[in-house]
Design a protein around this motif. Structure first.
Motif, mmCIF file in Angstrom:
data_model
loop_
_atom_site.group_PDB
_atom_site.id
_atom_site.type_symbol
_atom_site.label_atom_id
_atom_site.label_comp_id
_atom_site.label_asym_id
_atom_site.label_seq_id
_atom_site.Cartn_x
_atom_site.Cartn_y
_atom_site.Cartn_z
ATOM 1 N N GLN A 67 0.313 -1.198 0.071
ATOM 2 C CA GLN A 67 -0.439 0.299 0.314
ATOM 3 C C GLN A 67 1.014 1.235 0.528
ATOM 4 O OE1 GLN A 67 -2.743 -0.643 3.074
ATOM 5 N NE2 GLN A 67 -3.500 -1.947 2.379
ATOM 6 N N ASN A 68 0.549 2.268 -0.259
ATOM 7 C CA ASN A 68 0.851 3.274 -0.840
ATOM 8 C C ASN A 68 2.419 3.784 -1.501
ATOM 9 O OD1 ASN A 68 -0.600 4.695 1.435
ATOM 10 N ND2 ASN A 68 0.152 3.704 2.684
ATOM 11 N N ASN A 69 2.142 2.758 -2.308
ATOM 12 C CA ASN A 69 3.442 2.949 -3.485
ATOM 13 C C ASN A 69 5.159 2.785 -2.121
ATOM 14 O OD1 ASN A 69 2.264 2.849 -5.489
ATOM 15 N ND2 ASN A 69 1.835 5.359 -5.235
ATOM 16 N N ILE A 114 12.912 -14.754 1.449
ATOM 17 C CA ILE A 114 11.991 -13.701 0.767
ATOM 18 C C ILE A 114 10.554 -13.261 0.824
ATOM 19 C CG2 ILE A 114 12.467 -12.391 -1.298
ATOM 20 C CD1 ILE A 114 14.665 -14.276 -2.591
ATOM 21 N N LYS A 115 10.419 -12.414 1.414
ATOM 22 C CA LYS A 115 9.224 -11.735 1.584
ATOM 23 C C LYS A 115 9.979 -10.628 1.093
ATOM 24 C CE LYS A 115 7.986 -14.861 5.445
ATOM 25 N NZ LYS A 115 7.578 -13.987 7.036
ATOM 26 N N ILE A 116 8.642 -9.892 0.133
ATOM 27 C CA ILE A 116 8.389 -9.210 -1.114
ATOM 28 C C ILE A 116 6.807 -7.908 -0.817
ATOM 29 C CG2 ILE A 116 8.574 -7.714 -3.179
ATOM 30 C CD1 ILE A 116 11.198 -9.417 -3.390
ATOM 31 N N SER A 117 6.748 -7.166 -0.195
ATOM 32 C CA SER A 117 5.613 -6.284 -0.748
ATOM 33 C C SER A 117 5.924 -5.031 -1.845
ATOM 34 C CB SER A 117 4.687 -5.651 0.086
ATOM 35 O OG SER A 117 4.888 -6.250 1.142
ATOM 36 N N LEU A 118 4.663 -5.281 -3.013
ATOM 37 C CA LEU A 118 5.175 -4.973 -4.188
ATOM 38 C C LEU A 118 4.130 -3.867 -4.433
ATOM 39 C CD1 LEU A 118 6.650 -6.913 -6.871
ATOM 40 C CD2 LEU A 118 7.808 -4.678 -5.773
ATOM 41 N N PRO A 119 4.344 -2.303 -4.904
ATOM 42 C CA PRO A 119 2.808 -1.536 -5.241
ATOM 43 C C PRO A 119 1.953 -2.067 -6.579
ATOM 44 C CG PRO A 119 4.576 -0.467 -5.410
ATOM 45 C CD PRO A 119 5.037 -2.055 -4.946
#
Length: 259
Positions: A67-69, A114-119
């Motif tokens: 969220q929120n880029n 590997i944990k990643i959050s993406l817009p």
């Protein structure tokens, strides 16, 4: 139509592993005891239209919507032979092995989470030999490759390409153009919605394909196989349908069900 099954299987295996170069050979080496775990975290703010690229031999990769880029990358790695490098060049993000004197040993002994959050609407490309890749969210395009690792995606994409040798492939959600290829691994696909012009293409050697679509979906299809079967259950076949399935196999079956 005649197939040379032996040559086809070998050819499929080579084409599926070509993108890894020597990586597949390295994966056969003995891994270490996975001691001395370390955590590495990177946070990038104000990110739009991100292109994420991951190249790892053995990993559990979990990607979800941010969220929120804001992009967040968290790596639990093994030292000293797991020196994964994270770089970000104007939204082009790479998670890859750090080049150096121990580059070969680094790749051979490395296992990571590997944990990643993406817009939203980012693009994702992964190359993983073993382990699992799990992705959720809405993205513009995905290009997922694995040898023995399992691949799963639950979400929405304009273009989704998946290639696996022996790992399982599971896809749920809405996808404009979906291409799924496997040698011996099974492919499971469930559509939450189908729009005009949607195309699904599957290609397997011995792996089976299961496709689940909404009830009363009109479709047309093509199927080429040596000994596999194409089975339709409660689906409507029409030459003017807006949804197309194109499937190929040597001995794998394709089953289409509705819900």
């Amino acid at each position: 139509m005649k197939f040379n099954q032996k040559n086809l299987i070998i050819g499929s295996f080579i084409s599926m592993t070509a993108c890894y170069g020597s990586a597949f050979v390295l994966a056969q080496g003995k891994s270490n005891d996975f001691k001395n775990l370390e955590n590495v975290e990177k946070i990038y703010e104000n990110q739009k239209n991100v292109n994420l690229n991951i190249v790892v031999l053995d990993a559990h990769v979990l990607i979800q919507q941010a969220q929120n880029n804001i992009v967040t990358i968290n790596i639990k790695k093994i030292a000293p032979f797991c020196n994964l490098e994270i770089t970000n060049n104007a939204g082009e993000i790479y998670v890859d092995y750090q080049k150096g004197d121990n580059w070969l040993e680094n790749k051979r002994g490395c296992k990571a989470e590997i944990k990643i959050s993406l817009p939203k609407n980012s693009s994702i490309a992964t190359k993983i030999v073993s382990g699992r890749t799990e992705i959720t969210g809405e993205y513009s395009s995905l290009d997922l490759k694995a040898v023995s690792g399992d691949l799963s995606f639950n979400g929405q994409s304009e273009n989704l390409n998946i290639k696996s040798v022996s790992g399982e492939v599971k896809v749920q959600g809405f996808h404009k153009n979906l291409n799924a290829k496997s040698v011996s691994g099974d492919i499971d696909i469930k559509y939450s919605n189908i729009l005009s012009g949607d195309i699904l293409a599957t290609d397997t050697v011995s792996g089976n394909v299961k496709i689940i679509i909404p009830k009363k979906t009109e479709l047309n299809y093509s199927f080429k196989s040596v000994s596999g079967q194409f089975k339709l259950h409660e689906a409507f076949v029409s030459n003017n349908a807006k949804f197309t399935i194109k499937s190929k196999s040597v001995s794998g079956d394709v089953n289409v069900n509705s819900y």
